[in-house]
Structures are given as C-alpha cells and as structure tokens.
Design an enzyme around this catalytic site. Structure first.
Site, PDB file in Angstrom:
ATOM      1  N   GLY A  21      -0.409   0.282   2.380  1.00 16.30           N
ATOM      2  CA  GLY A  21      -1.603  -0.583   2.877  1.00 16.30           C
ATOM      3  C   GLY A  21      -1.982  -0.026   4.292  1.00 16.30           C
ATOM      4  O   GLY A  21      -1.362   0.241   5.045  1.00 16.30           O
ATOM      5  N   ARG A  82      -1.507   4.319  -2.790  1.00 15.58           N
ATOM      6  CA  ARG A  82      -0.179   4.110  -3.621  1.00 15.58           C
ATOM      7  C   ARG A  82       0.049   5.119  -4.668  1.00 15.58           C
ATOM      8  O   ARG A  82      -0.881   5.235  -5.426  1.00 15.58           O
ATOM      9  CB  ARG A  82      -0.379   2.727  -4.080  1.00 15.58           C
ATOM     10  CG  ARG A  82      -0.348   1.520  -2.699  1.00 15.58           C
ATOM     11  CD  ARG A  82       0.232   0.206  -3.239  1.00 15.58           C
ATOM     12  NE  ARG A  82       0.550  -0.287  -1.972  1.00 15.58           N
ATOM     13  CZ  ARG A  82      -0.271  -1.157  -1.071  1.00 15.58           C
ATOM     14  NH1 ARG A  82      -1.458  -1.471  -1.568  1.00 15.58           N
ATOM     15  NH2 ARG A  82       0.154  -1.779  -0.045  1.00 15.58           N
ATOM     16  N   ASP A 113       7.272  -0.442   4.697  1.00 13.38           N
ATOM     17  CA  ASP A 113       8.685  -0.044   4.100  1.00 13.38           C
ATOM     18  C   ASP A 113       8.877   0.832   3.012  1.00 13.38           C
ATOM     19  O   ASP A 113       9.610   1.853   2.587  1.00 13.38           O
ATOM     20  CB  ASP A 113       9.760  -1.220   4.170  1.00 13.38           C
ATOM     21  CG  ASP A 113       9.043  -2.284   3.341  1.00 13.38           C
ATOM     22  OD1 ASP A 113       8.005  -2.192   2.742  1.00 13.38           O
ATOM     23  OD2 ASP A 113       9.589  -3.423   3.254  1.00 13.38           O
ATOM     24  N   THR A 136       1.571  -1.383   9.533  1.00 15.04           N
ATOM     25  CA  THR A 136       1.195  -2.684   8.571  1.00 15.04           C
ATOM     26  C   THR A 136       0.761  -3.819   9.361  1.00 15.04           C
ATOM     27  O   THR A 136       1.616  -4.137  10.242  1.00 15.04           O
ATOM     28  CB  THR A 136       2.444  -2.861   7.556  1.00 15.04           C
ATOM     29  OG1 THR A 136       2.373  -4.143   7.066  1.00 15.04           O
ATOM     30  CG2 THR A 136       3.959  -2.991   8.416  1.00 15.04           C
ATOM     31  N   ASP A 138       1.630  -6.928   8.611  1.00 17.62           N
ATOM     32  CA  ASP A 138       2.655  -7.968   8.186  1.00 17.62           C
ATOM     33  C   ASP A 138       3.577  -8.234   9.496  1.00 17.62           C
ATOM     34  O   ASP A 138       4.230  -9.097   9.258  1.00 17.62           O
ATOM     35  CB  ASP A 138       3.056  -7.747   6.887  1.00 17.62           C
ATOM     36  CG  ASP A 138       2.202  -7.821   5.624  1.00 17.62           C
ATOM     37  OD1 ASP A 138       1.254  -8.935   5.995  1.00 17.62           O
ATOM     38  OD2 ASP A 138       2.119  -7.376   4.979  1.00 17.62           O
ATOM     39  N   ASP A 140       6.643  -6.991   9.272  1.00 18.74           N
ATOM     40  CA  ASP A 140       7.769  -7.360   8.483  1.00 18.74           C
ATOM     41  C   ASP A 140       8.939  -6.154   8.404  1.00 18.74           C
ATOM     42  O   ASP A 140       9.369  -5.908   7.571  1.00 18.74           O
ATOM     43  CB  ASP A 140       7.244  -7.726   7.211  1.00 18.74           C
ATOM     44  CG  ASP A 140       6.526  -6.532   6.476  1.00 18.74           C
ATOM     45  OD1 ASP A 140       6.289  -5.831   7.105  1.00 18.74           O
ATOM     46  OD2 ASP A 140       6.557  -6.784   5.358  1.00 18.74           O
ATOM     47  N   ARG A 182       2.935 -12.063   2.282  1.00 15.25           N
ATOM     48  CA  ARG A 182       3.288 -12.145   0.912  1.00 15.25           C
ATOM     49  C   ARG A 182       4.579 -12.536   0.806  1.00 15.25           C
ATOM     50  O   ARG A 182       5.452 -13.405   0.277  1.00 15.25           O
ATOM     51  CB  ARG A 182       3.144 -11.234  -0.002  1.00 15.25           C
ATOM     52  CG  ARG A 182       2.919 -11.403  -1.520  1.00 15.25           C
ATOM     53  CD  ARG A 182       2.464 -10.201  -2.111  1.00 15.25           C
ATOM     54  NE  ARG A 182       1.372  -9.406  -1.559  1.00 15.25           N
ATOM     55  CZ  ARG A 182       1.363  -8.199  -1.872  1.00 15.25           C
ATOM     56  NH1 ARG A 182       1.975  -7.630  -2.685  1.00 15.25           N
ATOM     57  NH2 ARG A 182       0.182  -7.607  -1.408  1.00 15.25           N
TER      58      ARG A 182
END
Ligand code: ADP
Length: 333
Positions: A21, A82, A113, A136, A138, A140, A182
């Site tokens: 992403g 991707r 990741d 990213t 996120d 995360d 998510r």
C-alpha cells in the site's frame, strides 16, 4: 566516519523500490535513499511497481536530480504494486536474474510487513542484502514508534472529524466515522483523541454494542448534543453501517449518519513529521547497507534511529498504548 563508501567498494549499486500500500512520505524516503547513494558514491536504480518491476526488469538509474520536487508529493513516483508472482520461487528467480543482469548488489524495500516478508525470503534465497524502510499509514509495524505516512493519515482523519463536527453540532447529530485500521487501532485511537470522539472502536478492544450504547446514553445525560464515534474499519463490532443501524434502534432519539473516509486517508502531501522521518530512515537504510548489514528494518524509537531484524518486524506486533486508551476514556466524557 560516514564520508566515503567504506565497504572497500564492495557495494556498488543499490536498488530501491516501494511495495504494498502506498503511503505519503514514500517519495521523501526514495529521495533520501537516492541522495545518500549520491553522497556515498554508489549507483542507485529505482525499480518500478515494487517486486513486479524487479520481475519485469523495469529499472531506471537515478541521481540527485531525478528526485527533485518530490519531497512534498504523496504516493510514490516509483509506483507500487501487489505482485503475486513474487510469492513464487520462479518469480523470485526471475527477479534475481534481473538484479544480476543490472549488477545490483543490494535492495532497499520501502513498504509494510508483507513487503518485508517478500524481502526476507528473497534475501535468504539469493544472499542479497536487503534493508526494510517502514512505509504504511497504519503504524502497525514492530520496531518503530512511527511508520512513514502515519502522521499524515492521522492529520487527514482529524481534519475530516473537525469538518464533520460542524455538521454534527449544527444538527445535534450522532456521526459514525470509519477510518482505516483493518488490524490495528493506532489511527483511530490517536485521531479519536485529537478529534474529540465520544467513543473510539478499535480491533484490539472487545467493547460490546451495549458498552457503546451506555456511553452514548451517559453522554446525552450530561447534555452533550452531538457526538462522533470513530470506528477503525477492523473493529470487532462489524460493518459500520449495520452497527449504526443497530445503535439507532437502541437509541431512537439519535439521528445517526455514517461517513466512511476511505482512500482520502492514504493520499495528500506528507506532513513535516513524515518527511523528516522518511529522510532519516532513507539515509539510515543506505548507511546500514554500507556498514555490511542486511535483513533488518530501520525505524525510530524514542526519537533515535534504530534497527530491528526483519524477522521481528514481520512476526511481532506493536501493542496498543494502554495509557492512551485510559486518556481517551477520561477526555471523551
Ligand atoms: P504491505 O507491504 O503493505 O504489507 P502486501 O502485504 O500487499 O503489502 O505485500 C506487498 C508485496 O510483498 C506482495 O504483493 C508480494 O509481492 C510481496 N509479498 C508479501 N508476502 C510475501 C511472501 N510470503 N512471499 C513473497 N512475497 C511476498
């Protein structure tokens, strides 16, 4: 001293790619990698569309001027993709052949990741040095306090909440705003505090709809006339529209609206914090390669640039900050 290529010229050519992403600040990271290579007299090539470009041999030589005027731009000039093919041994074999053909000795992978998993497998299979740079929105990824793009996304969500708050207060409405997240609630928790949410729903918590309804009832009892509930898309209470419907049935006095922020959270000019973070990590990635390291991710912890093994970055998950959850509970009254 970091002023020469101190690997005895062993490392001559680095490839850089963005994968997974996109995130605002990836361009600033590409720029930092390219300019660090220029600084240390190493050739650098940009690989288009992540691992797909490696398989398709879509590479271009870059220099300090090829990254002019991109520090302020969202997205990634190298494009991202991707790539299913890279998950196969044959795909990675092709990618390796292209690296050899172009005399590329090492890779800097800017992504999340999933991209690091691919990088780690590729590095072990073909003994290619790789360094990961966390990009990213996120946040995360284990081993860094912040990922590139996260701060920009947070500011985007807070700005959206401020705008929606104008309507919520003008019409005494309850808004459910869905933000990205998510698997993790970093964006929701931080933006929820900054945007003044009455309730924040994140994947890491196990709040029930009854908890939500109780919170909204007590908010109403304290004469609060408008509310924002910030919902991370991966929240355990499920689809935000259905959740709003169920809540409205339990609280018919509320007129509920739902706003899903979606992809606007991924775009836009990177914030100052993201540009500085990306610049620090991009330079560090090149310096780590020059120092002979591989299989690691560069990150920032307690304001200092640090490293963590790709294995840990992939397999471990950063926990949600329980102090922040506590603060959110107190300030959302
Ligand atoms: P992100 O890096 O943002 O987490 P993805 O999970 O989509 O994004 O991963 C990006 C790309 O990394 C994938 O399209 C694929 O090419 C590569 N990748 C992910 N997992 C693997 C894997 N197990 N083996 C090889 N390549 C992988």
């Amino acid at each position: 001293m970091w002023n020469t290529n101190n690997m005895g010229n062993k490392l001559k050519h680095i490839g850089v790619l963005t994968s997974g992403g996109d995130a605002p600040g990836m361009n600033a990271a590409i720029r930092a990698v390219v300019r660090a290579c220029t600084h240390y007299n190493i050739k650098v090539s940009g690989i288009s569309e992540g691992y797909q470009g490696l398989i398709d041999n879509e590479l271009r030589g870059m220099d300090a001027r090829s990254v002019a005027h991109i520090i302020n731009r969202g997205g990634t000039i190298l494009k991202s993709a991707r790539c299913q093919n890279f998950r196969t041994k044959e795909g990675r074999q092709k990618a390796h052949e292209n690296l050899k053909k172009n005399n590329i000795d090492a890779l800097v992978v800017i992504g999340g990741d999933g991209s690091f998993t691919g990088a780690s497998i590729f590095s072990s299979e073909f003994n290619i040095p790789v360094i990961g740079v966390p990009g990213t929105i996120d946040n995360d990824i284990y081993g860094t306090d912040f990922t590139i793009g996260y701060d920009t996304a947070l500011n985007c969500v807070v700005e959206a909440m401020d705008r929606i708050r104008d309507t919520a207060t003008s019409h005494n409405r309850l808004f459910f705003i869905e933000c990205m997240g998510r698997d993790s609630g970093f964006i929701a928790l931080n933006a929820g505090i900054a945007g003044g949410a009455t309730e924040i729903l994140i994947p890491e918590d196990n709040k029930s709809i009854d908890d939500l309804v109780d919170k909204l009832k007590s908010s109403r009892a304290s004469n609060k006339t408008s509310n924002i509930v910030l919902v991370a898309e991966g929240d355990q209470l499920g689809d935000t529209f259905k959740l709003a419907e169920k809540t409205e049935k339990l609280l018919p006095e509320y007129s509920i609206r739902v706003s899903v922020l979606g992809h606007i959270q991924r775009g836009g000019n990177p914030s100052c914090a993201d540009r500085v973070l990306a610049s620090r990590l991009g330079v560090s990635a090149v310096e780590q390669l020059l120092a002979g390291h591989s299989g690691i991710m560069v990150g920032v912890q307690n304001s200092s640039v640090t490293t963590v093994s790709l294995h840990d970055a992939i397999s471990r998950k950063p926990g949600i900050d329980t102090d922040l959850v506590h603060v959110a509970d107190i300030v959302s009254l």
